[in-house]
Design a protein around this motif. Structure first.
Motif, short mmCIF file in Angstrom:
data_model
loop_
_atom_site.label_atom_id
_atom_site.label_comp_id
_atom_site.label_asym_id
_atom_site.label_seq_id
_atom_site.Cartn_x
_atom_site.Cartn_y
_atom_site.Cartn_z
N UNK A 138 0.95 4.29 -6.63
CA UNK A 138 1.51 5.32 -5.77
C UNK A 138 2.32 4.77 -4.61
N UNK A 139 1.87 3.65 -4.02
CA UNK A 139 2.51 3.16 -2.80
C UNK A 139 3.08 1.75 -2.94
N UNK A 140 2.96 1.15 -4.12
CA UNK A 140 3.60 -0.13 -4.37
C UNK A 140 2.87 -1.35 -3.88
N UNK A 141 1.63 -1.23 -3.45
CA UNK A 141 0.87 -2.40 -2.99
C UNK A 141 -0.61 -2.21 -3.26
N UNK A 142 -1.31 -3.30 -3.61
CA UNK A 142 -2.73 -3.21 -3.90
C UNK A 142 -3.54 -2.78 -2.67
N UNK A 143 -3.12 -3.22 -1.50
CA UNK A 143 -3.83 -2.91 -0.26
C UNK A 143 -2.98 -2.04 0.65
N UNK A 144 -2.19 -1.16 0.04
CA UNK A 144 -1.32 -0.30 0.84
C UNK A 144 -2.11 0.69 1.68
N UNK A 145 -3.26 1.13 1.19
CA UNK A 145 -4.12 2.07 1.91
C UNK A 145 -5.54 1.49 1.97
N UNK A 146 -5.80 0.53 2.84
CA UNK A 146 -7.13 -0.11 2.89
C UNK A 146 -8.24 0.86 3.29
N UNK A 147 -7.93 1.81 4.18
CA UNK A 147 -8.95 2.78 4.57
C UNK A 147 -9.38 3.65 3.39
N UNK A 148 -8.43 4.01 2.54
CA UNK A 148 -8.76 4.80 1.35
C UNK A 148 -9.65 4.00 0.40
N UNK A 149 -9.42 2.70 0.28
CA UNK A 149 -10.27 1.85 -0.57
C UNK A 149 -11.69 1.81 -0.04
N UNK A 150 -11.82 1.64 1.27
CA UNK A 150 -13.15 1.57 1.88
C UNK A 150 -13.88 2.90 1.73
#
Length: 296
Positions: free
Chosen positions: A107-119
């Protein structure tokens, strides 16, 4: 001449070395004792291999005791149940984190583009696994508690017809498992323990641990007193049946109260906004029309 601070540092260093040596010695002794116990005791897993998680992810302290009690209440009696649950929990958390990272990549082109969403995703799965276990334990507890009055009535009928307590257990395990689907297998395990030569006290304690609800230990103690001290069993069993019936009624009332609260929340979420729109819409439109006319 060396200063007093230098001597103090030397003393502290030597004391640290002594304590470290004692710690290593105690650790080696603990490992030797564990190896001897594992050689004496039968292994928990097939093939003689022990199943254990690394220490940094294994459950400890209050969390460990809470998970063990919930797993037992949910009906998981395997000795490896705690390790399997913790391993599955960690794997599900890691898998959810990887899925959210993949979503971020797409969706955003990076593995850690949304770190808060991953957490947040991993945390929800980690907490949700425990809540799912609590729901399973609560569901089994309700079923076992609801079945207890019928089981006690069945035992009373057999005991009043002249059957002994041992024969009552064996008859339920052999012929009445369909009538008591939750308690039948547990009583079957009790009979299996007795057939292997286990004493009644220990077998009844293991049965109470498998039941794992409030009142099971007291009922096992009552059975022991009836078998070894000659306590009259029928009146006490009637009291137990009345108590479990009252628990079932209390659970039903609690469920009814919960339904009322949920209905209020649903009405607030879905009914009140529409009511506000219907009641407040015309005055708001009239105010805007008046302001628009005044502006002209």
């Amino acid at each position: 001449m060396p200063s007093p601070l230098f001597f103090l540092c030397i003393v502290v260093m030597l004391a640290g070395l002594v304590f470290a040596a004692k710690g290593v010695r105690l650790s080696l002794a603990d490992r030797r004792l564990e190896a001897r116990l594992s050689a004496i005791a039968p292994s928990a897993t097939p093939g003689g291999e022990r199943f254990a998680l690394p220490g940094f992810i294994a459950a400890r302290g209050r969390d460990r005791s809470e998970l063990e009690s919930r797993l037992q209440l949910a009906g998981f009696r395997d000795p490896r149940a705690l390790q399997l649950f913790v391993g599955l929990r960690i794997a599900a958390t890691a898998g959810s984190a990887l899925l959210v990272m993949l979503l971020c990549r797409v969706a955003w082109g990076g593995w850690l583009a949304r770190p808060l969403l991953i957490v947040i995703g991993a945390g929800l799965v980690y907490v949700g696994m425990k809540q799912a276990l609590y729901m399973l334990a609560s569901a089994r507890s309700r079923r076992v508690t609801a079945e207890f009055p019928f089981l006690i009535d069945l035992m009373l009928m057999m005991l009043e017809s002249g059957v002994s307590l041992d024969q009552c257990f064996r008859s339920i395990a052999r012929d009445e498992q369909v009538a008591v689907p939750e308690h039948g297998p547990l009583i079957g395990l009790l009979i299996a323990d007795l057939d292997r030569g286990m004493r009644y006290e220990l077998a009844l304690d293991r049965w109470a641990a498998r039941v794992a609800i409030s009142g099971g230990k007291e009922l096992a103690a009552l059975f022991r007193q009836a078998m070894f001290q000659g306590v009259e069993l029928a009146p006490a069993l009637r009291e137990f049946a009345r108590e479990f019936t009252q628990r079932r009624v209390a659970r039903a009332r609690e469920a009814m109260g919960g339904i009322t609260v949920r209905m209020v929340v649903l009405m607030i979420l879905f009914f009140m906004p529409a009511l506000f729109i219907v009641l407040g819409g015309p005055p708001v439109i009239a105010i805007f029309d008046t302001l628009r006319g005044a502006g002209r």
